[in-house]
Design a protein around this motif. Structure first.
Motif, PDB file in Angstrom:
ATOM      1  N   PRO A  14       0.351  35.638 -19.056  1.00 54.58           N
ATOM      2  CA  PRO A  14       1.611  35.971 -19.306  1.00 54.58           C
ATOM      3  C   PRO A  14       2.164  35.677 -20.243  1.00 54.58           C
ATOM      4  N   ARG A  15       3.537  36.204 -20.885  1.00 49.34           N
ATOM      5  CA  ARG A  15       4.020  35.863 -22.069  1.00 49.34           C
ATOM      6  C   ARG A  15       4.239  34.403 -22.004  1.00 49.34           C
ATOM      7  N   GLY A  16       4.129  33.864 -23.281  1.00 59.49           N
ATOM      8  CA  GLY A  16       4.357  32.369 -23.358  1.00 59.49           C
ATOM      9  C   GLY A  16       3.308  31.513 -23.004  1.00 59.49           C
ATOM     10  N   ALA A  17       2.230  32.000 -22.503  1.00 62.81           N
ATOM     11  CA  ALA A  17       1.138  31.469 -21.810  1.00 62.81           C
ATOM     12  C   ALA A  17       0.093  31.140 -23.117  1.00 62.81           C
ATOM     13  N   LEU A  18      -0.856  30.328 -23.068  1.00 64.68           N
ATOM     14  CA  LEU A  18      -1.805  29.728 -23.880  1.00 64.68           C
ATOM     15  C   LEU A  18      -3.132  30.092 -23.764  1.00 64.68           C
ATOM     16  N   HIS A  19      -3.694  30.417 -25.022  1.00 70.04           N
ATOM     17  CA  HIS A  19      -5.258  30.735 -24.796  1.00 70.04           C
ATOM     18  C   HIS A  19      -5.658  29.787 -25.867  1.00 70.04           C
ATOM     19  N   VAL A  20      -6.511  28.760 -25.225  1.00 66.25           N
ATOM     20  CA  VAL A  20      -7.265  27.904 -26.107  1.00 66.25           C
ATOM     21  C   VAL A  20      -8.823  28.359 -26.236  1.00 66.25           C
ATOM     22  N   SER A  21      -9.196  28.833 -27.393  1.00 69.26           N
ATOM     23  CA  SER A  21     -10.649  29.475 -27.628  1.00 69.26           C
ATOM     24  C   SER A  21     -11.525  28.306 -28.123  1.00 69.26           C
ATOM     25  N   ALA A  22     -12.423  27.822 -27.145  1.00 73.14           N
ATOM     26  CA  ALA A  22     -13.534  26.846 -27.609  1.00 73.14           C
ATOM     27  C   ALA A  22     -14.654  27.233 -28.238  1.00 73.14           C
ATOM     28  N   SER A  23     -14.757  28.727 -27.918  1.00 70.59           N
ATOM     29  CA  SER A  23     -15.925  29.213 -28.482  1.00 70.59           C
ATOM     30  C   SER A  23     -16.256  29.210 -30.104  1.00 70.59           C
ATOM     31  N   THR A  24     -17.530  29.112 -30.557  1.00 65.64           N
ATOM     32  CA  THR A  24     -17.946  29.358 -31.699  1.00 65.64           C
ATOM     33  C   THR A  24     -18.350  30.650 -32.075  1.00 65.64           C
ATOM     34  N   ALA A  79      -3.332  39.124 -32.324  1.00 70.17           N
ATOM     35  CA  ALA A  79      -3.024  39.927 -30.950  1.00 70.17           C
ATOM     36  C   ALA A  79      -2.083  39.283 -30.028  1.00 70.17           C
ATOM     37  N   HIS A  80      -2.360  38.078 -30.097  1.00 70.42           N
ATOM     38  CA  HIS A  80      -1.649  36.956 -29.312  1.00 70.42           C
ATOM     39  C   HIS A  80      -0.168  36.872 -29.550  1.00 70.42           C
ATOM     40  N   GLY A  81      -0.152  36.742 -30.878  1.00 75.06           N
ATOM     41  CA  GLY A  81       1.234  36.575 -31.261  1.00 75.06           C
ATOM     42  C   GLY A  81       1.924  37.916 -31.270  1.00 75.06           C
ATOM     43  N   ALA A  82       1.323  39.260 -31.315  1.00 71.28           N
ATOM     44  CA  ALA A  82       2.084  40.224 -30.770  1.00 71.28           C
ATOM     45  C   ALA A  82       2.495  40.295 -29.493  1.00 71.28           C
ATOM     46  N   ALA A  83       1.474  39.501 -28.473  1.00 72.23           N
ATOM     47  CA  ALA A  83       1.802  39.805 -27.102  1.00 72.23           C
ATOM     48  C   ALA A  83       2.796  38.716 -26.690  1.00 72.23           C
ATOM     49  N   GLY A  84       3.342  37.816 -27.493  1.00 71.88           N
ATOM     50  CA  GLY A  84       4.136  36.921 -26.983  1.00 71.88           C
ATOM     51  C   GLY A  84       3.360  35.637 -26.614  1.00 71.88           C
ATOM     52  N   GLN A  85       2.012  35.496 -26.645  1.00 73.40           N
ATOM     53  CA  GLN A  85       1.303  34.495 -26.179  1.00 73.40           C
ATOM     54  C   GLN A  85       0.841  33.205 -27.213  1.00 73.40           C
ATOM     55  N   LEU A  86       0.693  32.322 -26.986  1.00 70.69           N
ATOM     56  CA  LEU A  86      -0.031  31.234 -27.823  1.00 70.69           C
ATOM     57  C   LEU A  86      -1.219  31.111 -27.964  1.00 70.69           C
TER      58      LEU A  86
END
Length: 292
Positions: free
Chosen positions: A84-94, A106-113
């Protein structure tokens, strides 16, 4: 917090379990569904698809490599399309610096954190919730991720408001660990061929000049007979060194030791070491000197 967790390997499973223990409502997804069974039995919800894990306030990804991360995020029914817009993706991957830059855009353009939050620690550390987290992203995104990062780690180091810089820090750290493994292996091969007890030698080193956990933990894996349990597979070690070299080339920074380590990993994989822990590069010196 309603959080999805994608990637239930040795590291991810422990991290997801600690999110459950902290009281978060966790929905888990793994390409191999059976890897979710234990967590579902402990109270997690099972996601049938990546999209099903992206319905809440946040999603955490812990994936093996850039290709897996690209598929999960940029796929037609992937994270970017369904979070969802405004939701958060935490990438813990290396992952690589370049991919992290693409994810942030890409997340910025989609309005995501988006927060990049790779971790230091082996699977037993992940299970105990004692990882060290390297985080980078906008202040609002870091604040939103705080409860999740606190649940999986003993301390979070915020290094920048630019997410990709956390990935560069992580890659530089893995490069340093690999340097320790290689140098320890060479030193142990040297004294071992002279007949000096490797365990006694390691105790001397780690009780005096080299008391850091990385020397103690990897030294023990190298000094003990037999292959080390696989906490971080050798092909992933090669992947990280190659990513570090790529980042260094882009920045115009020579890393001659990283080039050597790349060749050591290639040697290990070419001689049957693909199923071994990455610390097995530290055994090559002993093997090359006729000790094993």
């Amino acid at each position: 917090m309603q959080v999805g967790f994608i990637g239930l390997g040795q590291m991810g499973a422990g991290m997801a379990r600690n999110l459950l223990k902290a009281g978060h409502a966790v929905t888990v997804y793994n390409r191999t569904p059976a890897k979710a069974d234990a967590l579902v039995a402990e109270g997690a919800a099972r996601a049938a698809t990546v999209a099903d894990a992206c319905r809440g306030e946040a999603v955490v990804t812990m994936l093996a490599n850039d290709q897996a991360a690209e598929e999960v995020v940029f796929g037609p029914h992937g994270l970017l399309a369904t979070l969802p817009r405004g939701a958060l993706h935490v990438s813990a991957s290396t992952i690589g610096v370049e991919l992290s830059e693409r994810l942030a855009a890409a997340h910025g353009a989609a309005g995501q954190l988006y927060v990049s939050a790779p971790v230091f620690g082996r699977p037993d550390v992940a299970a105990a919730g004692h990882l060290f987290v390297v985080a980078a992203g906008a202040a609002s995104a870091i604040a939103a991720a705080g409860p999740l990062l606190d649940a999986v780690g003993q301390r979070t180091f915020t290094v920048s408001d630019i997410p990709a810089r956390a990935n560069l820090v992580k890659l530089s750290g893995n490069f340093l660990i690999a340097c320790v493994i290689e140098s320890l292996g060479e030193a142990l091969a040297l004294v071992g061929k002279a007949g000096i007890d490797k365990t006694q030698y390691l105790d001397l080193l780690t009780s005096t000049l080299f008391g850091a956990p990385v020397y103690k933990n990897y030294g023990r894996l190298l000094a003990e007979p037999g292959d080390a349990p696989v906490g971080f597979a050798a092909p992933l070690g090669l992947k990280d060194i190659k990513l570090a070299l790529s980042a260094a080339e882009a920045l115009g920074v020579p890393l001659p030791l990283a080039s050597l380590l790349r060749d050591r990993f290639v040697t290990l994989l070419a001689t049957g070491g693909a199923d071994q822990d990455w610390s097995a590069i530290g055994r090559l010196a002993a093997r090359d000197s006729g000790q094993s």
